[in-house]
Design an enzyme around this catalytic site. Structure first.
Site, PDB file in Angstrom:
ATOM      1  CE1 TYR A  60       4.067  -6.418   3.918  1.00  0.00           C
ATOM      2  CE2 TYR A  60       3.362  -8.726   3.795  1.00  0.00           C
ATOM      3  CZ  TYR A  60       3.491  -7.657   3.200  1.00  0.00           C
ATOM      4  OH  TYR A  60       3.245  -7.469   1.803  1.00  0.00           O
ATOM      5  CG  ASP A  83      -1.940  -0.970   1.261  1.00  0.00           C
ATOM      6  OD1 ASP A  83      -2.220  -1.401   0.076  1.00  0.00           O
ATOM      7  OD2 ASP A  83      -2.419  -1.575   2.415  1.00  0.00           O
TER       8      ASP A  83
END
Length: 261
Positions: free
Chosen positions: A109, A51
């Site tokens: 992540y 994003d």
């Protein structure tokens, strides 16, 4: 040749990796560099759709080219054409049917929190400040509740296409929290992710660390399959795609063998 590249980038000034009409994307800038080096603009397949504002330490992408430039020369050549906030780390030849997204076995992540009353001017672009002292031990207890194969609807942004299609089951193989002085890092490894899944998971763990939720309530939130039961969505700037793992012994032709990433 089918070439697999590893990239690192600072996502602050980009609208995400994927080409979008509303801003400059990492993919578009990278394709400009590819065209300058290769003489054509190949279609690129990224491992993820990070994003706006999200960073990457080892993003993976692949593309096909008939240009015979040796792969070991590609990083230096491309880096001369890229802005300083995007860098190619490595290049290698992979099987023709390899796809950086569908072949990904696991992705890790990391989310970085500055747990301090005062923001650091040196990492303001890469951490999110939480002033209240976080209890990392209890956050780790809650993180254990997230490990396993679950329906993560509670950790999925409203309006997600995956949620609309009922495709919300993912497997988290590792989730843990580490403190180094004022820096608190949450690491998550899974076979795939829903929209904003890590940012919501971290927001939920922060609620636990601040004493506003218990580890048992995190398990209950997951079981509820209700976004309102989980914590807030943390800002994008603290999130990094840290690692993408591939099993190069596997076949890559049939993308139906791979979960939506």
């Amino acid at each position: 040749m089918n070439i697999l590249l590893r990239l690192a980038y600072d996502g602050t000034d980009y609208c995400g990796f994927q080409v979008q009409p509303n801003g400059t994307s990492v993919a578009a800038v990278f394709q400009d560099a590819l065209q300058a080096v290769l003489g054509h603009r190949p279609d690129i397949k990224g491992c993820s759709r990070t994003d706006a504002g999200v960073h990457a330490m080892a993003f993976a992408l692949n593309f096909h080219t008939e240009n015979r430039i040796p792969p070991e020369k590609l990083p230096l050549a491309l880096n001369t054409k890229l802005p300083p906030d995007i860098r190619v780390l490595s290049a290698q030849i992979v099987p023709d049917d390899f796809h950086a997204r569908y072949a990904a076995h696991n992705k890790t992540y990391q989310y970085r929190i500055r747990n301090s009353a005062i923001e650091s001017p040196f990492d303001n672009r890469y951490t999110v400040r939480v002033p209240r002292k976080l209890d990392v031990d209890v956050m780790n207890e809650a993180a254990k509740r997230c490990v396993g194969k679950h329906d993560f609807t509670s950790f999925c942004a409203a309006g997600s296409s995956a949620a609309a299609h009922g495709d919300t089951v993912r497997t988290i193989t590792d989730c843990h929290v580490v403190r180094e002085d004022d820096l608190v890092t949450v690491s998550v490894t899974a076979d795939g992710y829903l929209y904003n899944m890590v940012r919501i998971l971290v927001g939920t763990l922060v609620e636990v660390g601040c004493g506003r939720m218990t580890p048992d309530e995190v398990a209950q939130a997951i079981a509820a399959c209700d976004r309102t039961k989980a914590g807030p969505t943390m800002p994008a700037k603290g999130l990094f795609l840290y690692q993408v793992e591939y099993d190069m012994s596997a076949g890559f032709t049939n993308k139906e063998n791979y979960a939506e990433k």
